[in-house]
Motif scaffolding. Structure first.
Motif, mmCIF file in Angstrom:
data_model
loop_
_atom_site.group_PDB
_atom_site.id
_atom_site.type_symbol
_atom_site.label_atom_id
_atom_site.label_comp_id
_atom_site.label_asym_id
_atom_site.label_seq_id
_atom_site.Cartn_x
_atom_site.Cartn_y
_atom_site.Cartn_z
ATOM 1 N N ASP A 39 10.084 -1.714 -25.459
ATOM 2 C CA ASP A 39 8.959 -1.581 -24.700
ATOM 3 C C ASP A 39 8.059 -0.704 -25.536
ATOM 4 O OD1 ASP A 39 11.180 0.178 -22.586
ATOM 5 O OD2 ASP A 39 10.137 -1.757 -21.701
ATOM 6 N N ALA A 40 6.999 -2.138 -25.834
ATOM 7 C CA ALA A 40 5.344 -1.462 -26.178
ATOM 8 C C ALA A 40 4.001 -1.178 -26.130
ATOM 9 C CB ALA A 40 5.707 -1.828 -27.409
ATOM 10 N N VAL A 41 3.283 -1.340 -26.687
ATOM 11 C CA VAL A 41 1.737 -2.164 -26.565
ATOM 12 C C VAL A 41 1.322 -2.468 -27.708
ATOM 13 C CG1 VAL A 41 -0.916 -0.804 -25.775
ATOM 14 C CG2 VAL A 41 1.323 -0.513 -24.294
ATOM 15 N N ILE A 42 0.837 -3.874 -27.290
ATOM 16 C CA ILE A 42 0.291 -4.825 -28.546
ATOM 17 C C ILE A 42 -0.893 -4.367 -29.262
ATOM 18 C CG2 ILE A 42 -0.990 -6.969 -28.729
ATOM 19 C CD1 ILE A 42 0.751 -7.929 -25.537
ATOM 20 N N SER A 85 -3.340 -9.685 -24.879
ATOM 21 C CA SER A 85 -5.238 -8.911 -25.510
ATOM 22 C C SER A 85 -4.396 -7.301 -26.161
ATOM 23 C CB SER A 85 -5.741 -8.476 -24.307
ATOM 24 O OG SER A 85 -5.759 -10.127 -23.933
ATOM 25 N N PRO A 86 -4.849 -7.458 -26.996
ATOM 26 C CA PRO A 86 -4.302 -5.899 -27.613
ATOM 27 C C PRO A 86 -4.996 -4.397 -26.344
ATOM 28 C CG PRO A 86 -5.566 -6.736 -29.075
ATOM 29 C CD PRO A 86 -5.783 -7.463 -27.850
ATOM 30 N N GLY A 87 -3.901 -3.917 -26.334
ATOM 31 C CA GLY A 87 -3.629 -3.316 -24.899
ATOM 32 C C GLY A 87 -3.019 -3.021 -24.572
ATOM 33 N N ASP A 88 -2.126 -4.743 -23.583
ATOM 34 C CA ASP A 88 -1.640 -5.200 -23.426
ATOM 35 C C ASP A 88 -0.135 -4.356 -22.409
ATOM 36 O OD1 ASP A 88 -3.487 -6.280 -21.665
ATOM 37 O OD2 ASP A 88 -2.790 -8.550 -22.784
ATOM 38 N N SER A 89 0.752 -4.136 -22.188
ATOM 39 C CA SER A 89 2.257 -3.513 -22.342
ATOM 40 C C SER A 89 3.109 -4.825 -21.839
ATOM 41 C CB SER A 89 2.224 -2.804 -20.855
ATOM 42 O OG SER A 89 2.890 -3.907 -20.112
ATOM 43 N N VAL A 90 3.765 -4.959 -23.625
ATOM 44 C CA VAL A 90 4.341 -5.832 -23.383
ATOM 45 C C VAL A 90 6.561 -4.965 -23.184
ATOM 46 C CG1 VAL A 90 4.911 -5.718 -25.513
ATOM 47 C CG2 VAL A 90 5.840 -7.744 -24.775
ATOM 48 N N ILE A 91 7.310 -6.116 -22.724
ATOM 49 C CA ILE A 91 8.490 -5.809 -23.115
ATOM 50 C C ILE A 91 9.122 -6.670 -23.921
ATOM 51 C CG2 ILE A 91 10.960 -5.477 -21.928
ATOM 52 C CD1 ILE A 91 9.491 -4.840 -19.232
ATOM 53 N N VAL A 92 10.069 -6.432 -25.139
ATOM 54 C CA VAL A 92 10.602 -7.494 -25.857
ATOM 55 C C VAL A 92 11.927 -7.883 -25.717
ATOM 56 C CG1 VAL A 92 10.045 -8.333 -28.327
ATOM 57 C CG2 VAL A 92 8.336 -6.829 -27.410
ATOM 58 N N TRP A 93 13.016 -8.555 -25.365
ATOM 59 C CA TRP A 93 13.503 -8.568 -25.685
ATOM 60 C C TRP A 93 14.603 -8.931 -27.149
ATOM 61 C CZ3 TRP A 93 11.614 -8.556 -21.064
ATOM 62 C CH2 TRP A 93 12.358 -7.830 -20.011
ATOM 63 N N GLY A 94 15.350 -8.292 -27.935
ATOM 64 C CA GLY A 94 15.158 -9.413 -29.022
ATOM 65 C C GLY A 94 16.011 -9.310 -30.256
ATOM 66 N N ARG A 95 16.726 -9.217 -30.926
ATOM 67 C CA ARG A 95 17.955 -8.767 -31.896
ATOM 68 C C ARG A 95 16.711 -8.558 -33.296
ATOM 69 N NH1 ARG A 95 21.830 -13.668 -31.884
ATOM 70 N NH2 ARG A 95 22.283 -13.604 -30.049
ATOM 71 N N GLN A 96 17.160 -7.158 -33.351
ATOM 72 C CA GLN A 96 16.657 -6.853 -34.917
ATOM 73 C C GLN A 96 16.819 -6.837 -36.349
ATOM 74 O OE1 GLN A 96 16.915 -2.084 -32.660
ATOM 75 N NE2 GLN A 96 15.588 -2.139 -34.543
ATOM 76 N N THR A 97 16.228 -7.056 -36.998
ATOM 77 C CA THR A 97 16.635 -7.557 -38.657
ATOM 78 C C THR A 97 17.517 -6.070 -38.839
ATOM 79 O OG1 THR A 97 15.780 -7.928 -40.613
ATOM 80 C CG2 THR A 97 14.642 -6.194 -39.814
ATOM 81 N N HIS A 98 18.750 -6.535 -40.027
ATOM 82 C CA HIS A 98 19.326 -5.237 -40.249
ATOM 83 C C HIS A 98 19.198 -4.922 -41.314
ATOM 84 C CE1 HIS A 98 21.650 -8.474 -42.928
ATOM 85 N NE2 HIS A 98 21.394 -9.237 -42.255
#
Length: 127
Positions: A39-42, A85-98
């Motif tokens: 969960d983050a902000v762009i 847009s910068p400031g928009d909230s974003v949820i990312v489902w993904g795979r982290q780099t190891h």
């Protein structure tokens, strides 16, 4: 008669690339198997750039690079610079780099505001 030392590529008797280099060409090889939710902000947007990415800041203050799909796939699902847009909230489902210390994640699915983009339906996490 002149003699040349055995050096350079001609003298290299072993393989130029380790076997791991060939195996790691698998697109998902550098990412964890587990799916992570972020969960983050762009903070910055490069969807139409050469390497489509989003720069985001998580709620704990850590900056992340979110790698998106290729241009064709992004267009196919409707993901363009105008969607974020910068400031928009974003949820990312993904795979982290190891790779140790890297804060980079390959997005499988993202939600920007109230719009969901399923970038890799065959790899997507549960809802």
């Amino acid at each position: 008669m002149l003699r040349f030392a055995n050096s350079g590529l001609i003298a290299c008797r072993g393989p130029l690339f380790a076997r791991d280099d060939v195996i790691s060409r698998d697109h998902w090889a550098e990412y964890e198997d587990d799916v992570t939710r972020l969960d983050a902000v762009i903070t910055d947007i490069y969807i139409n750039g050469t390497d489509p990415t989003l720069q985001v800041r998580a709620s704990d203050g850590v900056n992340w690079t979110v790698e998106l799909a290729g241009h064709a796939r992004n267009r196919e699902v409707g993901l363009e610079d105008a969607n974020a847009s910068p400031g928009d909230s974003v949820i990312v489902w993904g795979r982290q780099t190891h790779h140790f210390g890297e804060t980079r994640i390959k997005a499988l699915k993202i939600a920007i505001l109230d719009r969901v983009f399923d970038l890799f339906p065959d790899q997507s996490p549960p809802a």
